[in-house]
Design an enzyme around this catalytic site. Sequence first.
Site, PDB file in Angstrom:
ATOM      1  N   GLY A 228       7.638  37.494 -27.994  1.00  0.00           N
ATOM      2  CA  GLY A 228       8.141  37.660 -29.204  1.00  0.00           C
ATOM      3  C   GLY A 228       9.553  38.158 -28.830  1.00  0.00           C
ATOM      4  O   GLY A 228      10.350  37.915 -28.828  1.00  0.00           O
ATOM      5  N   ALA A 230      12.947  39.722 -31.172  1.00  0.00           N
ATOM      6  CA  ALA A 230      13.070  41.007 -31.062  1.00  0.00           C
ATOM      7  C   ALA A 230      12.556  41.652 -32.769  1.00  0.00           C
ATOM      8  O   ALA A 230      12.294  41.227 -33.423  1.00  0.00           O
ATOM      9  CB  ALA A 230      14.799  40.948 -31.402  1.00  0.00           C
ATOM     10  N   ARG A 231      11.988  43.474 -32.554  1.00  0.00           N
ATOM     11  CA  ARG A 231      11.469  44.445 -33.632  1.00  0.00           C
ATOM     12  C   ARG A 231      10.463  42.924 -34.147  1.00  0.00           C
ATOM     13  O   ARG A 231       9.980  43.512 -34.819  1.00  0.00           O
ATOM     14  CB  ARG A 231      12.594  44.279 -34.240  1.00  0.00           C
ATOM     15  CG  ARG A 231      13.593  45.196 -33.776  1.00  0.00           C
ATOM     16  CD  ARG A 231      13.427  46.445 -34.031  1.00  0.00           C
ATOM     17  NE  ARG A 231      14.214  48.043 -33.726  1.00  0.00           N
ATOM     18  CZ  ARG A 231      14.842  47.629 -32.297  1.00  0.00           C
ATOM     19  NH1 ARG A 231      14.439  47.560 -30.548  1.00  0.00           N
ATOM     20  NH2 ARG A 231      15.635  48.666 -32.011  1.00  0.00           N
ATOM     21  N   HIS A 270      10.075  55.005 -27.196  1.00  0.00           N
ATOM     22  CA  HIS A 270       9.166  53.767 -26.109  1.00  0.00           C
ATOM     23  C   HIS A 270       8.359  55.389 -25.799  1.00  0.00           C
ATOM     24  O   HIS A 270       6.849  55.245 -25.445  1.00  0.00           O
ATOM     25  CB  HIS A 270       9.853  52.949 -25.728  1.00  0.00           C
ATOM     26  CG  HIS A 270      10.186  51.481 -25.624  1.00  0.00           C
ATOM     27  ND1 HIS A 270       9.454  50.776 -25.372  1.00  0.00           N
ATOM     28  CD2 HIS A 270      10.816  51.054 -26.827  1.00  0.00           C
ATOM     29  CE1 HIS A 270       9.634  49.189 -26.546  1.00  0.00           C
ATOM     30  NE2 HIS A 270      10.544  50.057 -26.984  1.00  0.00           N
ATOM     31  N   ARG A 274       3.955  56.568 -26.240  1.00  0.00           N
ATOM     32  CA  ARG A 274       2.975  55.852 -24.642  1.00  0.00           C
ATOM     33  C   ARG A 274       2.193  57.622 -24.805  1.00  0.00           C
ATOM     34  O   ARG A 274       2.945  58.696 -24.663  1.00  0.00           O
ATOM     35  CB  ARG A 274       3.703  56.253 -23.472  1.00  0.00           C
ATOM     36  CG  ARG A 274       4.696  54.857 -23.921  1.00  0.00           C
ATOM     37  CD  ARG A 274       5.672  55.194 -22.029  1.00  0.00           C
ATOM     38  NE  ARG A 274       6.736  53.860 -22.045  1.00  0.00           N
ATOM     39  CZ  ARG A 274       8.134  54.183 -21.318  1.00  0.00           C
ATOM     40  NH1 ARG A 274       7.817  55.246 -20.191  1.00  0.00           N
ATOM     41  NH2 ARG A 274       9.068  53.948 -21.637  1.00  0.00           N
ATOM     42  N   GLU A 282      11.116  53.157 -13.290  1.00  0.00           N
ATOM     43  CA  GLU A 282      12.821  52.055 -13.826  1.00  0.00           C
ATOM     44  C   GLU A 282      13.181  51.910 -12.724  1.00  0.00           C
ATOM     45  O   GLU A 282      13.327  51.944 -11.605  1.00  0.00           O
ATOM     46  CB  GLU A 282      13.704  53.381 -14.605  1.00  0.00           C
ATOM     47  CG  GLU A 282      13.365  53.737 -15.188  1.00  0.00           C
ATOM     48  CD  GLU A 282      14.450  55.254 -16.018  1.00  0.00           C
ATOM     49  OE1 GLU A 282      15.468  54.944 -15.456  1.00  0.00           O
ATOM     50  OE2 GLU A 282      13.954  55.443 -16.751  1.00  0.00           O
TER      51      GLU A 282
END
Length: 399
Positions: A228, A230-231, A270, A274, A282
Amino acid sequence: MELTLLGTGAPEGLPVPGCPCAACATALGDAARAATALLVDGVLLLDLTPGAALAAARSGHTLGGVRQVLLSHPHDGPSVEVPAGLPQPGRVPDGRELALLTGHRVRAVAMDHPGTGYEVTGPDGERLLYLPPGGAPSGVPDGAPAYEMVVADVIGRPDGLARLRAAGAIGPTTDIIAVHLSHEVPPGAELRRRLAAAGARAVRDGATLVVGAYEDVPDVPRRTLVVGGARSGKSVEAERRLEAFPDVLYVATGGTRNGDSEWADRVSAHRERRPGSWSTAETCDLVPLLAGNGPPLLIDCLSLWLTYAMDEVNAWDDAEWAGGGERALRKRVAELTDALRATRRTVVAVSNEVGSGIVPATASGRRYRDELGRLNAAFAAECEQVLMVVAGQALALRG
């Protein structure tokens, strides 16, 4: 053990009276849902709702044989009239068990939200778990056998399914039925898609199910790619696909970027979304993660992995690119897609779709755009399901 769902909607029903929203406007016919109520073998009624007797009649049943009525959650508004001949509704204290003369046993399960869950064991040993709206079990003992059927607020409390899965109470053949459905989720294909991601399904009001009979339990795709702009909501969609599963490993490929406050705000947002049971790694070293065993992976995102990979081969320099950088990048992409093809883990990956906008002004920008398009296509080719998110709406491209 036979279960008839007299209603499958939220306590206020669907459509909500007087609500002008799009979901309510389209909740017509079989998409309309009365408040959830369950009739078990014609002898046990879980939740008494307005019109229960009429709903039973429409489904070819009667409440005349009901010997016990149990409530799962506090009912707001005026009290519901108890039909003539029906026992007065009650609740079982948490942890207590009730034995019926019919051979059914009902155990009250403590919730983390006002209400009571009920574990019903039939005369032949089949086990059904029914959870109230907005509720999840406050504790699930490890080692208990999996239920044949779980009837729960899948959309509102997917973490409840995660707890049950972690304890082994939901297995590969458990039939998960979504109830307490409200206007928070559009009906039709969107509802089916979200439920299938959790291994669950919805049925119409009045449906009769046999607990323990084999059903075609929705298969959760092993590999999913969500793309998709951005945003667009692609990360939210990816997280939604795994929120009903415990111990997900969130693979963040963007790093920390020390000193970049805007990036830090993104990372924080983010993390707050969760579930607390998820862990984070990471790293851009994806191949070993895909090759190993373990919980589901949520990779966010491939576009940042590509930036890292192009940095590693110095793909931004024209001479380096022509002198071997292009071949080195192709090799890295092939290693990644080969690992994806061979993985036994559940994987949901996020990527940006950047090829439909303005052509980048620089050669390096055009190179990145082209390579990301190639990466997305190669990754998608190995996935059972590919989704494109536009304006928060997920469109199924595959699966």
